[in-house]
Enzyme design. Structure first.
Site, short mmCIF file in Angstrom:
data_model
loop_
_atom_site.label_atom_id
_atom_site.label_comp_id
_atom_site.label_asym_id
_atom_site.label_seq_id
_atom_site.Cartn_x
_atom_site.Cartn_y
_atom_site.Cartn_z
N HIS A 114 -7.00 -5.74 2.27
CA HIS A 114 -5.82 -5.27 3.02
C HIS A 114 -5.37 -6.34 4.06
CE1 HIS A 114 -6.68 -0.91 2.40
NE2 HIS A 114 -8.15 -1.36 2.14
N HIS A 150 -10.41 -5.41 -3.14
CA HIS A 150 -9.05 -5.81 -2.68
C HIS A 150 -9.19 -6.18 -1.26
CE1 HIS A 150 -9.85 -1.28 -2.32
NE2 HIS A 150 -9.20 -1.15 -1.13
N ASP A 169 0.91 -1.28 0.11
CA ASP A 169 0.13 0.00 0.10
C ASP A 169 0.76 1.18 -0.06
OD1 ASP A 169 -3.24 0.60 0.95
OD2 ASP A 169 -1.85 2.40 1.08
N ILE A 170 0.55 2.30 -0.94
CA ILE A 170 1.26 3.38 -0.91
C ILE A 170 1.27 4.28 0.27
CG2 ILE A 170 -0.59 4.83 -2.03
CD1 ILE A 170 1.51 5.69 -4.02
N GLY A 199 -15.85 3.08 3.88
CA GLY A 199 -14.49 3.42 3.66
C GLY A 199 -13.72 3.13 2.50
N GLN A 200 -14.53 2.54 1.47
CA GLN A 200 -13.65 2.27 0.05
C GLN A 200 -13.27 3.39 -0.45
OE1 GLN A 200 -15.74 -0.93 -2.04
NE2 GLN A 200 -13.96 -1.18 -3.42
N ASN A 220 -12.83 -3.01 2.82
CA ASN A 220 -13.76 -2.22 2.63
C ASN A 220 -14.93 -2.09 1.76
OD1 ASN A 220 -12.43 -0.71 5.16
ND2 ASN A 220 -10.90 -0.03 3.72
P1 AMP Z 1 -9.73 1.22 0.14
O1 AMP Z 1 -10.11 2.75 1.16
O2 AMP Z 1 -10.02 0.04 0.71
O3 AMP Z 1 -10.02 1.48 -1.16
O4 AMP Z 1 -8.05 1.32 0.07
C1 AMP Z 1 -7.44 1.86 -1.11
C2 AMP Z 1 -6.03 1.74 -0.69
O5 AMP Z 1 -5.28 2.03 -1.70
C3 AMP Z 1 -5.69 2.88 0.32
O6 AMP Z 1 -5.19 2.29 1.39
C4 AMP Z 1 -4.55 3.47 -0.46
O7 AMP Z 1 -3.35 4.23 0.32
C5 AMP Z 1 -4.24 2.62 -1.37
N1 AMP Z 1 -3.46 3.02 -2.56
C6 AMP Z 1 -4.17 4.14 -3.59
N2 AMP Z 1 -3.25 4.38 -4.59
C7 AMP Z 1 -2.44 3.34 -4.58
C8 AMP Z 1 -1.35 3.19 -5.47
N3 AMP Z 1 -0.83 3.72 -6.44
N4 AMP Z 1 -0.46 2.05 -4.97
C9 AMP Z 1 -0.39 1.26 -3.98
N5 AMP Z 1 -1.58 1.53 -2.99
C10 AMP Z 1 -2.74 2.64 -3.16
#
Ligand code: AMP
Ligand code: ZN
Length: 110
Positions: free
Chosen positions: A101, A99, A30-31, A92-93, A86
């Site tokens: 986590h 995906h 995760d970024i 919170g998605q 999420n």
């Molecule tokens: P969600 O809130 O469950 O949709 O989680 C989305 C996740 O994607 C968040 O934890 C972000 O930090 C992560 N995210 C967004 N852009 C990227 C990216 N380019 N590379 C890796 N993770 C990302």
């Protein structure tokens, strides 16, 4: 899905810090990590949310959990880890490509 961030990562159009890949799934860091280890596991095909899955996705969903276990073993999360999915805005998605986590690397607070 051309405007989906995670489809673009699958297609290699946006880079990721990959930890696992097979024919069906991709896992990457995760970024914006919320734990010492914070990895996202995604299927390679576009499904927006868990709420959009149906009976035909049962095999994929089961396979995703088996893949979680493989990734967790690769990451040596032997003491344990937490899974979060999420679902839609209320959950919170933010990225609408299903995906999981995978969080770990320390004793996680409740
Ligand atoms: P969600 O809130 O469950 O949709 O989680 C989305 C996740 O994607 C968040 O934890 C972000 O930090 C992560 N995210 C967004 N852009 C990227 C990216 N380019 N590379 C890796 N993770 C990302
Ligand atoms: Zn997608």
């Amino acid at each position: 899905m051309t405007d989906c961030l995670f489809c673009k990562i699958v297609a290699g159009e946006i880079p990721c810090d990959k930890v696992y890949e097979d024919d069906d799934f991709l896992a990457f860091h995760d970024i914006n990590p919320k734990a010492p280890v914070h990895v996202l596991l995604i299927p390679k095909f576009h499904l927006p949310t868990l709420a959009d899955a149906d009976e035909e996705d049962s095999a994929m969903l089961g396979s995703m959990m088996n893949t979680v276990r493989k990734v967790a073993e690769d990451l040596k999360l032997d003491v344990g880890y937490r899974l979060v999915i999420n679902v839609r805005e209320g959950g919170g998605q933010e990225v609408f490509h299903i995906h999981v986590h995978i969080l770990g690397g320390k004793k996680l607070p409740f």
